[in-house]
Design an enzyme around this catalytic site. Structure first.
Site, mmCIF file in Angstrom:
data_model
loop_
_atom_site.group_PDB
_atom_site.id
_atom_site.type_symbol
_atom_site.label_atom_id
_atom_site.label_comp_id
_atom_site.label_asym_id
_atom_site.label_seq_id
_atom_site.Cartn_x
_atom_site.Cartn_y
_atom_site.Cartn_z
ATOM 1 N N CYS A 105 -8.711 -16.740 -11.809
ATOM 2 C CA CYS A 105 -8.664 -17.023 -10.370
ATOM 3 C C CYS A 105 -9.697 -18.084 -9.998
ATOM 4 C CB CYS A 105 -8.887 -15.731 -9.584
ATOM 5 S SG CYS A 105 -8.867 -15.968 -7.797
ATOM 6 N N CYS B 90 -11.397 -17.496 -6.646
ATOM 7 C CA CYS B 90 -12.399 -16.425 -6.669
ATOM 8 C C CYS B 90 -13.673 -16.879 -7.379
ATOM 9 C CB CYS B 90 -11.875 -15.194 -7.425
ATOM 10 S SG CYS B 90 -10.256 -14.646 -6.923
ATOM 11 N N ASP B 91 -13.528 -17.559 -8.495
ATOM 12 C CA ASP B 91 -14.669 -17.767 -9.387
ATOM 13 C C ASP B 91 -15.127 -19.215 -9.526
ATOM 14 O OD1 ASP B 91 -14.748 -15.048 -9.900
ATOM 15 O OD2 ASP B 91 -13.276 -15.197 -11.499
HETATM 16 C C1 LIG Z 1 -11.241 -10.729 -12.246
HETATM 17 C C2 LIG Z 1 -10.752 -10.892 -10.829
HETATM 18 C C3 LIG Z 1 -11.644 -11.342 -9.865
HETATM 19 C C4 LIG Z 1 -11.219 -11.490 -8.552
HETATM 20 N N1 LIG Z 1 -12.123 -11.900 -7.629
HETATM 21 C C5 LIG Z 1 -11.757 -11.996 -6.336
HETATM 22 C C6 LIG Z 1 -12.694 -12.381 -5.345
HETATM 23 O O1 LIG Z 1 -13.866 -12.663 -5.638
HETATM 24 N N2 LIG Z 1 -12.257 -12.450 -4.070
HETATM 25 C C7 LIG Z 1 -10.958 -12.169 -3.708
HETATM 26 O O2 LIG Z 1 -10.632 -12.228 -2.527
HETATM 27 N N3 LIG Z 1 -10.056 -11.816 -4.632
HETATM 28 C C8 LIG Z 1 -10.410 -11.716 -5.929
HETATM 29 N N4 LIG Z 1 -9.486 -11.376 -6.870
HETATM 30 C C9 LIG Z 1 -8.109 -11.128 -6.451
HETATM 31 C C10 LIG Z 1 -8.011 -9.719 -5.826
HETATM 32 O O3 LIG Z 1 -8.542 -8.801 -6.723
HETATM 33 C C11 LIG Z 1 -6.550 -9.393 -5.517
HETATM 34 O O4 LIG Z 1 -6.004 -10.374 -4.681
HETATM 35 C C12 LIG Z 1 -6.465 -8.034 -4.814
HETATM 36 O O5 LIG Z 1 -7.080 -7.037 -5.577
HETATM 37 C C13 LIG Z 1 -5.011 -7.641 -4.551
HETATM 38 O O6 LIG Z 1 -5.023 -6.392 -3.969
HETATM 39 P P1 LIG Z 1 -3.773 -5.413 -3.996
HETATM 40 O O7 LIG Z 1 -4.201 -4.228 -3.215
HETATM 41 O O8 LIG Z 1 -2.560 -6.132 -3.590
HETATM 42 O O9 LIG Z 1 -3.530 -5.030 -5.512
HETATM 43 P P2 LIG Z 1 -4.440 -4.642 -6.749
HETATM 44 O O10 LIG Z 1 -5.883 -4.825 -6.499
HETATM 45 O O11 LIG Z 1 -3.824 -5.331 -7.900
HETATM 46 O O12 LIG Z 1 -4.178 -3.074 -6.887
HETATM 47 C C14 LIG Z 1 -2.954 -2.578 -7.319
HETATM 48 C C15 LIG Z 1 -3.048 -1.069 -7.386
HETATM 49 O O13 LIG Z 1 -1.756 -0.533 -7.627
HETATM 50 C C16 LIG Z 1 -1.856 0.505 -8.575
HETATM 51 N N5 LIG Z 1 -0.538 0.662 -9.200
HETATM 52 C C17 LIG Z 1 0.219 -0.255 -9.855
HETATM 53 N N6 LIG Z 1 1.390 0.291 -10.262
HETATM 54 C C18 LIG Z 1 1.383 1.588 -9.821
HETATM 55 C C19 LIG Z 1 2.279 2.682 -9.921
HETATM 56 N N7 LIG Z 1 3.460 2.569 -10.536
HETATM 57 N N8 LIG Z 1 1.911 3.867 -9.362
HETATM 58 C C20 LIG Z 1 0.726 4.018 -8.722
HETATM 59 N N9 LIG Z 1 -0.160 3.000 -8.584
HETATM 60 C C21 LIG Z 1 0.158 1.812 -9.147
HETATM 61 C C22 LIG Z 1 -2.982 0.086 -9.503
HETATM 62 O O14 LIG Z 1 -3.520 1.202 -10.209
HETATM 63 C C23 LIG Z 1 -3.953 -0.515 -8.490
HETATM 64 O O15 LIG Z 1 -4.741 0.494 -7.946
HETATM 65 C C24 LIG Z 1 -9.867 -11.209 -8.198
HETATM 66 C C25 LIG Z 1 -8.971 -10.773 -9.168
HETATM 67 C C26 LIG Z 1 -9.407 -10.604 -10.473
HETATM 68 C C27 LIG Z 1 -8.425 -10.112 -11.522
#
Ligand SMILES: Cc1cc2nc3c(=O)[nH]c(=O)nc-3n(C[C@H](O)[C@H](O)[C@H](O)COP(=O)(O)OP(=O)(O)OC[C@H]3O[C@@H](n4cnc5c(N)ncnc54)[C@H](O)[C@@H]3O)c2cc1C
Length: 314
Positions: free
Chosen positions: A139, A142-143
């Site tokens: 990302c 992000c980084d």
């Molecule tokens: C290394 C890294 C660093 C990042 N740094 C930043 C940053 O500094 N700033 C920023 O804004 N964004 C950052 N991001 C991006 C950010 O993490 C994502 O945009 C954000 O987490 C998305 O949120 P979400 O709730 O959509 O999904 P996610 O955070 O992906 O969460 C998905 C959830 O769904 C659950 N899940 C999936 N399938 C199932 C299922 N079948 N049953 C039950 N649960 C399930 C998982 O267990 C998880 O809890 C980073 C991403 C990464 C990988």
């Protein structure tokens, strides 16, 4: 035989989208039940430094931020549970979701916030420095800031890779972009943009052999030109992988509309899917922004949409 439980609002996923939806749904008396899945707290739990989420002037670690979101959701009565959604049936007015193939949840509304998973090359060295937090990232937004005035390498050839390379070029001294084949997969306009950026060097037909470092931090990337077999080491402190994401949507494939990659399709500015009562928020429906704050914002939208849907049934 599975246990059957009937609820108003089921939230699948515990990232910023799921917890924000939970905060809003709980405060609207929807008594949400949230299943965390295999990655409690979501993607942010894999990063140490979050500096761009509003409200944390000193920055915050991903795990700490997600614990706080969970606490906030619980404070208003969200029932946060361990468990993985394994099957769904959205054909009736009451939606059925199976958890770990044993619990059968019957919900009036379902909010899907299962996120997307970044793809990596799979090299041992790449995974090592990814886990160390030592210079591998999927990302740039992000980084990238952590690599200001440094030299970085980025892998990828699609629109996102071009966009990320261009983003990095504004922060970093030099960006080397590795394209595996002899063609970009991006649109012409994006390709032209990177080609016309002076501090982006593009190496075509080039693949990564190894991410090199001192065990803690990345110092270089060894690459091979595929037609000649010639290898070289490119000095770099950051290695960015921009080869796509995989939305976590397999279990919805038979029920919900998705794009060709598998991102759930939502209607306009809403979180509505093609099934009334089923809403999607966060990275699972957003291939463009993929940020914690945008995921949280769309979690709010999903809870409001679900609340309005329930009100329309009364
Ligand atoms: C290394 C890294 C660093 C990042 N740094 C930043 C940053 O500094 N700033 C920023 O804004 N964004 C950052 N991001 C991006 C950010 O993490 C994502 O945009 C954000 O987490 C998305 O949120 P979400 O709730 O959509 O999904 P996610 O955070 O992906 O969460 C998905 C959830 O769904 C659950 N899940 C999936 N399938 C199932 C299922 N079948 N049953 C039950 N649960 C399930 C998982 O267990 C998880 O809890 C980073 C991403 C990464 C990988």
């Amino acid at each position: 035989m599975s246990t059957i439980e009937t609820i108003k609002c089921l939230i699948i996923g515990s990232g910023p989208a799921g917890y924000t939806a939970a905060i809003y749904a709980a405060r609207a008396n929807m008594n949400p039940v949230l299943y965390q899945g295999s990655q409690p707290g979501g993607q942010l739990t894999t990063t140490n430094e979050v500096e761009n989420f509003p409200g944390y002037p000193e920055g915050v670690t991903g795990p700490e931020m997600m614990m706080q979101l969970q606490e906030q959701a619980k404070r208003f009565g969200t029932d946060v549970r361990d468990g993985w959604a394994t099957k769904v049936d959205f054909t009736q007015k009451i939606k059925k979701v199976w958890i770990n193939d044993t619990i059968e949840i019957h919900a009036e509304t379902v909010i899907i916030s299962t996120g997307a998973t970044a793809k990596y090359l799979g090299l041992d060295s790449e995974q090592h420095y990814l886990k160390m937090g030592g210079g591998v990232s999927a990302c740039a937004v992000c980084d990238g800031f952590f690599y200001r005035n440094q030299e970085v390498v980025i892998v990828g050839a699609g629109d996102s890779a071009c966009e990320e390379a261009h983003y990095l070029s504004k922060l970093c001294k030099k960006v080397t972009m590795l394209v595996r084949s002899d063609k970009f997969r991006s649109s012409r306009i994006m390709e032209d943009r990177v080609r016309n950026t002076p501090n982006i060097e593009i190496l075509m037909n080039t693949e990564t052999e190894e991410v090199i470092g001192d065990g803690q931090l990345v110092t270089a990337v060894r690459v091979k030109e595929r037609t000649t077999g010639v290898t070289q080491e490119i000095p770099a402190t950051g290695f960015f992988v921009a080869i796509g994401h995989k939305p976590n949507t397999e279990i919805f494939a038979r029920e919900l509309e998705m794009d060709e990659v598998g991102y759930l399709i939502t209607q306009g500015k809403t979180s509505k899917t093609n099934i009334a009562g089923v809403f999607a928020c966060g990275d699972v429906q957003d291939k463009d922004y993929r940020q914690a704050v945008t995921a949280a914002g769309s979690g709010c939208i999903a809870a409001l949409d679900a609340e309005r849907y329930l009100a329309s049934l009364d």
